[in-house]
Enzyme design. Structure first.
Site, mmCIF file in Angstrom:
data_model
loop_
_atom_site.group_PDB
_atom_site.id
_atom_site.type_symbol
_atom_site.label_atom_id
_atom_site.label_comp_id
_atom_site.label_asym_id
_atom_site.label_seq_id
_atom_site.Cartn_x
_atom_site.Cartn_y
_atom_site.Cartn_z
ATOM 1 N N ALA A 112 0.835 -1.207 0.000
ATOM 2 C CA ALA A 112 0.000 0.000 0.000
ATOM 3 C C ALA A 112 0.869 1.255 0.000
ATOM 4 O O ALA A 112 0.586 2.230 -0.724
ATOM 5 C CB ALA A 112 -0.925 -0.010 1.204
ATOM 6 N N TYR A 113 1.915 1.248 0.800
ATOM 7 C CA TYR A 113 2.825 2.396 0.860
ATOM 8 C C TYR A 113 3.542 2.593 -0.468
ATOM 9 O O TYR A 113 3.628 3.704 -0.996
ATOM 10 C CB TYR A 113 3.826 2.176 1.994
ATOM 11 N N VAL A 114 4.054 1.505 -1.025
ATOM 12 C CA VAL A 114 4.774 1.588 -2.305
ATOM 13 C C VAL A 114 3.845 2.057 -3.420
ATOM 14 O O VAL A 114 4.258 2.826 -4.304
ATOM 15 C CB VAL A 114 5.419 0.230 -2.644
ATOM 16 N N SER A 121 1.520 4.191 -3.173
ATOM 17 C CA SER A 121 1.432 5.651 -3.071
ATOM 18 C C SER A 121 2.699 6.312 -3.573
ATOM 19 O O SER A 121 2.653 7.357 -4.231
ATOM 20 C CB SER A 121 1.127 6.060 -1.622
ATOM 21 N N LYS A 122 3.842 5.722 -3.305
ATOM 22 C CA LYS A 122 5.100 6.343 -3.699
ATOM 23 C C LYS A 122 5.396 6.135 -5.189
ATOM 24 O O LYS A 122 6.036 6.993 -5.829
ATOM 25 C CB LYS A 122 6.243 5.816 -2.839
#
Length: 247
Positions: free
Chosen positions: A155-157, A159-160
């Site tokens: 999920a974080y990746v 976004s990035k």
């Protein structure tokens, strides 16, 4: 908007009250920048960063607001321009990280993280594109995990990876403006955001993954930002991986 004349370059650092953001504030101040230190919730820490800049002879102010709120951030940019005379560099370190496997990931956490990391990056980039003076630089933040594919980071990746796409396209859209647009992608870096919730075993494994056999420090990342903010005028539309050779 215009403000007092100044021959010094002016930087706005989102998320500048702690971690990598604070290291960036200190590093740019050493290079002679006046600095606006953005914070989302901890004004006291932002004021500490402001005091440190002033001790080095620079002008500084703390400015608060939600990076995903375009009205609040528009007002924030106005405030910085009025107080410091303009904006030459925007460093967008503001972000949040929630980890967990895709199966069972809380979609409320996904929405909250993507609001800050994607919408926030878009709002700040949009304003920077309109406001930066010639010779300026926008530096967004990604992560080396876009290439390393660590489990629980999906999920974080996501976004990035969106921030990387935004950055690379915006660099091309600003043709003729003399404004560079790049992203910095740190590897494992010893900040509260990174260390939160990780066991000693996990931290040790990440520490040994890089050939330099240590975690990055916020100052390591700040050096790369200072390079892109100042002398690196021929580096544009790139993602700079700052990770000690991991991956």
């Amino acid at each position: 908007m215009t403000g007092p004349e100044t021959s010094r370059r002016v930087a706005l650092v989102t998320g500048g009250s702690g971690g990598i953001g604070r290291a960036v504030v200190d590093r740019l101040a050493r290079d002679g920048y006046d600095v606006a230190v953005h914070y989302a919730g901890n004004e006291a820490r932002a004021q500490e960063a402001v005091a440190a800049v002033r001790q080095q002879g620079g002008r500084a102010l703390a400015v608060g607001g939600d990076v995903a709120d375009e009205v609040a951030m528009g007002t924030l940019f106005d405030t910085v321009e009025q107080a410091l005379g303009g904006i030459d560099v925007v460093v967008n370190t503001a972000g949040i990280m929630v980890l967990g496997p895709v199966v069972g990931f809380d979609l409320a956490d996904l929405d909250r993280m993507h609001r800050t990391n994607i919408r926030g990056a878009f709002v700040v980039s949009q304003l920077a594109a309109a406001r930066l003076r010639a010779g300026g630089a926008l530096i967004n933040f990604s992560t080396s995990v876009t290439r390393l594919q660590f489990p629980t980071y999906a999920a974080y990746v996501a976004s990035k990876a969106a921030v990387e796409g935004l950055t690379l396209i915006l660099a091309r859209e600003l043709r003729g403006r003399d404004v560079t647009v790049n992203a910095v992608a740190p590897g494992p870096t010893a900040t509260p955001l990174f260390l939160d919730g990780k066991s000693e075993e996990e931290v040790g494994r990440l520490r040994s993954a890089a050939p330099l056999e240590r975690l990055g420090q916020p100052d390591d990342v700040a050096e790369a930002v200072a390079f892109l903010a100042g002398p690196a005028r021929w580096v544009n539309g790139q993602v700079l991986f700052v990770n000690g050779g991991i991956g």
